[in-house]
Design a protein around this motif. Structure first.
Motif, PDB file in Angstrom:
ATOM      1  N   ARG A 269       0.846  -1.199   0.000  1.00 15.37           N
ATOM      2  CA  ARG A 269       0.000   0.000   0.000  1.00 15.37           C
ATOM      3  C   ARG A 269       0.875   1.241   0.000  1.00 15.37           C
ATOM      4  O   ARG A 269       1.909   1.301   0.663  1.00 15.37           O
ATOM      5  CB  ARG A 269      -0.923   0.014   1.214  1.00 15.37           C
ATOM      6  CG  ARG A 269      -1.976  -1.068   1.220  1.00 15.37           C
ATOM      7  CD  ARG A 269      -2.765  -1.073   2.508  1.00 15.37           C
ATOM      8  NE  ARG A 269      -3.590   0.121   2.648  1.00 15.37           N
ATOM      9  CZ  ARG A 269      -3.552   0.961   3.676  1.00 15.37           C
ATOM     10  NH1 ARG A 269      -2.693   0.739   4.671  1.00 15.37           N
ATOM     11  NH2 ARG A 269      -4.361   2.001   3.728  1.00 15.37           N
ATOM     12  N   LEU A 270       0.442   2.245  -0.751  1.00 17.02           N
ATOM     13  CA  LEU A 270       1.245   3.452  -0.894  1.00 17.02           C
ATOM     14  C   LEU A 270       1.519   4.100   0.455  1.00 17.02           C
ATOM     15  O   LEU A 270       2.627   4.584   0.698  1.00 17.02           O
ATOM     16  CB  LEU A 270       0.547   4.444  -1.825  1.00 17.02           C
ATOM     17  CG  LEU A 270       1.282   5.757  -2.088  1.00 17.02           C
ATOM     18  CD1 LEU A 270       2.660   5.505  -2.692  1.00 17.02           C
ATOM     19  CD2 LEU A 270       0.456   6.660  -3.001  1.00 17.02           C
ATOM     20  N   THR A 271       0.533   4.105   1.345  1.00 16.35           N
ATOM     21  CA  THR A 271       0.759   4.741   2.645  1.00 16.35           C
ATOM     22  C   THR A 271       1.850   4.030   3.434  1.00 16.35           C
ATOM     23  O   THR A 271       2.659   4.666   4.113  1.00 16.35           O
ATOM     24  CB  THR A 271      -0.555   4.794   3.457  1.00 16.35           C
ATOM     25  OG1 THR A 271      -0.334   5.566   4.638  1.00 16.35           O
ATOM     26  CG2 THR A 271      -1.052   3.411   3.836  1.00 16.35           C
ATOM     27  N   ARG A 286       4.434  12.416   4.226  1.00 16.18           N
ATOM     28  CA  ARG A 286       3.165  11.771   4.524  1.00 16.18           C
ATOM     29  C   ARG A 286       2.394  11.476   3.243  1.00 16.18           C
ATOM     30  O   ARG A 286       2.716  11.999   2.171  1.00 16.18           O
ATOM     31  CB  ARG A 286       2.301  12.634   5.446  1.00 16.18           C
ATOM     32  CG  ARG A 286       2.033  14.032   4.910  1.00 16.18           C
ATOM     33  CD  ARG A 286       1.222  14.868   5.888  1.00 16.18           C
ATOM     34  NE  ARG A 286      -0.109  14.324   6.079  1.00 16.18           N
ATOM     35  CZ  ARG A 286      -1.140  14.636   5.299  1.00 16.18           C
ATOM     36  NH1 ARG A 286      -0.983  15.470   4.287  1.00 16.18           N
ATOM     37  NH2 ARG A 286      -2.326  14.116   5.530  1.00 16.18           N
ATOM     38  N   CYS A 287       1.383  10.620   3.371  1.00  9.86           N
ATOM     39  CA  CYS A 287       0.566  10.195   2.243  1.00  9.86           C
ATOM     40  C   CYS A 287      -0.888  10.582   2.496  1.00  9.86           C
ATOM     41  O   CYS A 287      -1.431  10.289   3.569  1.00  9.86           O
ATOM     42  CB  CYS A 287       0.695   8.687   2.056  1.00  9.86           C
ATOM     43  SG  CYS A 287      -0.267   8.016   0.682  1.00  9.86           S
ATOM     44  N   GLU A 288      -1.517  11.219   1.518  1.00  4.52           N
ATOM     45  CA  GLU A 288      -2.919  11.609   1.642  1.00  4.52           C
ATOM     46  C   GLU A 288      -3.804  10.361   1.632  1.00  4.52           C
ATOM     47  O   GLU A 288      -3.544   9.388   0.905  1.00  4.52           O
ATOM     48  CB  GLU A 288      -3.283  12.527   0.474  1.00  4.52           C
ATOM     49  CG  GLU A 288      -4.620  13.200   0.593  1.00  4.52           C
ATOM     50  CD  GLU A 288      -4.902  14.075  -0.627  1.00  4.52           C
ATOM     51  OE1 GLU A 288      -4.768  13.551  -1.746  1.00  4.52           O
ATOM     52  OE2 GLU A 288      -5.233  15.263  -0.450  1.00  4.52           O
ATOM     53  N   SER A 289      -4.870  10.387   2.427  1.00  9.98           N
ATOM     54  CA  SER A 289      -5.741   9.215   2.557  1.00  9.98           C
ATOM     55  C   SER A 289      -6.390   8.810   1.233  1.00  9.98           C
ATOM     56  O   SER A 289      -6.688   7.635   1.017  1.00  9.98           O
ATOM     57  CB  SER A 289      -6.821   9.486   3.606  1.00  9.98           C
ATOM     58  OG  SER A 289      -7.611  10.606   3.243  1.00  9.98           O
ATOM     59  N   LYS A 290      -6.609   9.773   0.321  1.00 11.41           N
ATOM     60  CA  LYS A 290      -7.265   9.459  -0.948  1.00 11.41           C
ATOM     61  C   LYS A 290      -6.469   8.482  -1.796  1.00 11.41           C
ATOM     62  O   LYS A 290      -7.034   7.752  -2.611  1.00 11.41           O
ATOM     63  CB  LYS A 290      -7.487  10.744  -1.754  1.00 11.41           C
ATOM     64  CG  LYS A 290      -8.506  11.699  -1.158  1.00 11.41           C
ATOM     65  CD  LYS A 290      -8.645  12.936  -2.029  1.00 11.41           C
ATOM     66  CE  LYS A 290      -9.645  13.923  -1.442  1.00 11.41           C
ATOM     67  NZ  LYS A 290      -9.750  15.163  -2.274  1.00 11.41           N
ATOM     68  N   VAL A 291      -5.159   8.475  -1.633  1.00 10.67           N
ATOM     69  CA  VAL A 291      -4.311   7.599  -2.457  1.00 10.67           C
ATOM     70  C   VAL A 291      -3.623   6.525  -1.621  1.00 10.67           C
ATOM     71  O   VAL A 291      -2.767   5.792  -2.118  1.00 10.67           O
ATOM     72  CB  VAL A 291      -3.252   8.428  -3.225  1.00 10.67           C
ATOM     73  CG1 VAL A 291      -3.921   9.367  -4.220  1.00 10.67           C
ATOM     74  CG2 VAL A 291      -2.364   9.221  -2.258  1.00 10.67           C
ATOM     75  N   ALA A 292      -4.012   6.393  -0.370  1.00 13.92           N
ATOM     76  CA  ALA A 292      -3.322   5.490   0.561  1.00 13.92           C
ATOM     77  C   ALA A 292      -3.331   4.041   0.101  1.00 13.92           C
ATOM     78  O   ALA A 292      -2.386   3.294   0.355  1.00 13.92           O
ATOM     79  CB  ALA A 292      -3.933   5.599   1.949  1.00 13.92           C
ATOM     80  N   VAL A 330       2.330  13.270  -0.438  1.00 12.52           N
ATOM     81  CA  VAL A 330       1.951  12.577  -1.669  1.00 12.52           C
ATOM     82  C   VAL A 330       0.427  12.613  -1.727  1.00 12.52           C
ATOM     83  O   VAL A 330      -0.253  12.096  -0.849  1.00 12.52           O
ATOM     84  CB  VAL A 330       2.458  11.125  -1.654  1.00 12.52           C
ATOM     85  CG1 VAL A 330       2.045  10.425  -2.956  1.00 12.52           C
ATOM     86  CG2 VAL A 330       3.972  11.082  -1.479  1.00 12.52           C
ATOM     87  N   GLU A 331      -0.116  13.209  -2.782  1.00 14.58           N
ATOM     88  CA  GLU A 331      -1.557  13.396  -2.879  1.00 14.58           C
ATOM     89  C   GLU A 331      -2.071  13.024  -4.264  1.00 14.58           C
ATOM     90  O   GLU A 331      -1.277  12.753  -5.171  1.00 14.58           O
ATOM     91  CB  GLU A 331      -1.939  14.839  -2.529  1.00 14.58           C
ATOM     92  CG  GLU A 331      -1.272  15.869  -3.400  1.00 14.58           C
ATOM     93  CD  GLU A 331      -1.543  17.294  -2.944  1.00 14.58           C
ATOM     94  OE1 GLU A 331      -1.662  18.185  -3.830  1.00 14.58           O
ATOM     95  OE2 GLU A 331      -1.615  17.538  -1.711  1.00 14.58           O
ATOM     96  N   ALA A 332      -3.360  12.999  -4.412  1.00 12.74           N
ATOM     97  CA  ALA A 332      -3.968  12.632  -5.698  1.00 12.74           C
ATOM     98  C   ALA A 332      -3.583  13.639  -6.783  1.00 12.74           C
ATOM     99  O   ALA A 332      -3.513  14.848  -6.537  1.00 12.74           O
ATOM    100  CB  ALA A 332      -5.477  12.575  -5.565  1.00 12.74           C
TER     101      ALA A 332
END
Length: 336
Positions: A269-271, A286-292, A330-332
């Motif tokens: 998983r990306l997160t 950190r990783c945004e939840s939308k792309v986790a 890191v985001e969508a």
């Protein structure tokens, strides 16, 4: 990992304390933030092997869920049964495991402060993103991975490394005086038998297990509250807490890829991938939840995390947003 029952559990009968201990080690392992897909598959195999394994797993994970939801759903007989089925040390580890669910967040801050202190005061330490090779007085070689702190104590009867936090690879040397060698963490001790092995321990996560992987030879692992060592041979790995050592299972070679300066993942998983990269980069990553839940596979160099982040934006629908030099998200893709 899903806690969906693999068997229909009977929640009334008492469970063997030894099995409860094993379930706690698996729970701590999978909640530690350092587990991988091999660990998850090994846990499923352990749960599937015996109805009692699954029953212990369901009790602990259900208890954790109820605590996260405020505790109102914990049936007193169930709570008493879980704690009654274990000795004093095991009961304390159950409570420590529940801390891993975020029930008492203050303990995390205290642990992180302790980690900083240990790093500053240690005999040898590495900075974030740094790997260091050291050679001890007896010729033993120790490779320190990122953000690692160790103390070294040699005397007339024992050669000892204390791993406070981080990850090391040890290649033991023969000692003319015949003194035994050991690596100690807060969870217990590892005694090598002419070997090359890695040890990882995260002191900032108070409930974290210690991970051991054996590349050559063998090691004996003893939990702090136990007296029976578990033999781990070349090509095997295990994890242990202060109360128990998991039965050894097949070594995932990706676990030791850091030795060659690489991060090797398969459908991670990306997160989780970003959390692993963050160990090698100063500041907040950190990783945004939308792309986790996007999946990452491949081999990535650890010496240039920014280059890896740039590659992610080419192979996944994500973009890298840098607020400052030390704050990256890191985001969508396509967000403004």
């Amino acid at each position: 990992m899903s806690s969906r029952p693999l068997f229909a559990p009977d929640n009334d009968a008492q469970i063997d304390p030894a099995i409860v201990k094993q379930a706690i080690v698996w729970l701590v392992t999978l909640q530690s933030g350092t587990s991988n897909e091999v660990d998850k598959r090994a846990c499923i195999a352990w749960r599937s092997a015996n109805r009692e394994h699954e029953r212990a797993w369901q009790r602990l994970t259900t208890l954790g869920q109820d605590v996260r939801n405020g505790g109102s759903g914990v049936a007193p007989p169930l709570l008493r049964s879980v704690l009654r089925s274990a000795d004093g040390n095991t009961r304390r580890m159950v409570l420590k495991s529940l801390l891993g669910f975020g029930v008492i967040s203050g303990s995390v801050m205290i642990a992180r402060e302790q980690a900083i202190w240990h790093t500053l005061a240690a005999d040898h330490h590495s900075a974030t993103g740094e790997q260091r090779n050291i050679v001890l007085a007896d010729g033993t070689q120790v490779l320190l991975n990122t953000a690692t702190a160790i103390d070294v104590h040699f005397d007339g009867v024992l050669r000892q490394i204390i791993l406070h936090s981080g990850e090391i690879m040890v290649t033991t040397a023969h000692d003319a005086a015949g003194r035994p060698f050991e690596v100690a963490t807060a969870n217990g001790r590892i005694h090598p038998i002419g070997t090359r092995f890695t040890v990882a321990h995260d002191v900032a996560n108070r409930s974290a297990a210690t991970a051991v992987a054996v590349l050559e030879g063998a090691v004996d692992v003893t939990a702090a509250s136990g007296d029976t060592p578990v033999r781990v041979n070349a090509g095997q790995q295990t994890r242990f807490t202060a109360i128990a050592v998991l039965p050894p299972y097949a070594l995932d070679n990706a676990l030791t890829a850091w030795i060659d300066g690489m991060l090797v993942v398969e459908r991670m998983r990306l997160t989780d991938f970003i959390a692993e990269l963050a160990r090698y980069r100063k500041g907040i990553l950190r990783c945004e939840s939308k792309v986790a839940d996007l999946l990452v596979s491949g081999s990535f160099p650890l010496h240039d995390v920014d280059a890896v982040l740039g590659l992610l934006s080419e192979i996944l629908p994500v973009q890298i947003r840098t607020r400052t030099r030390y704050w990256t998200t890191v985001e969508a893709a396509g967000q403004t």
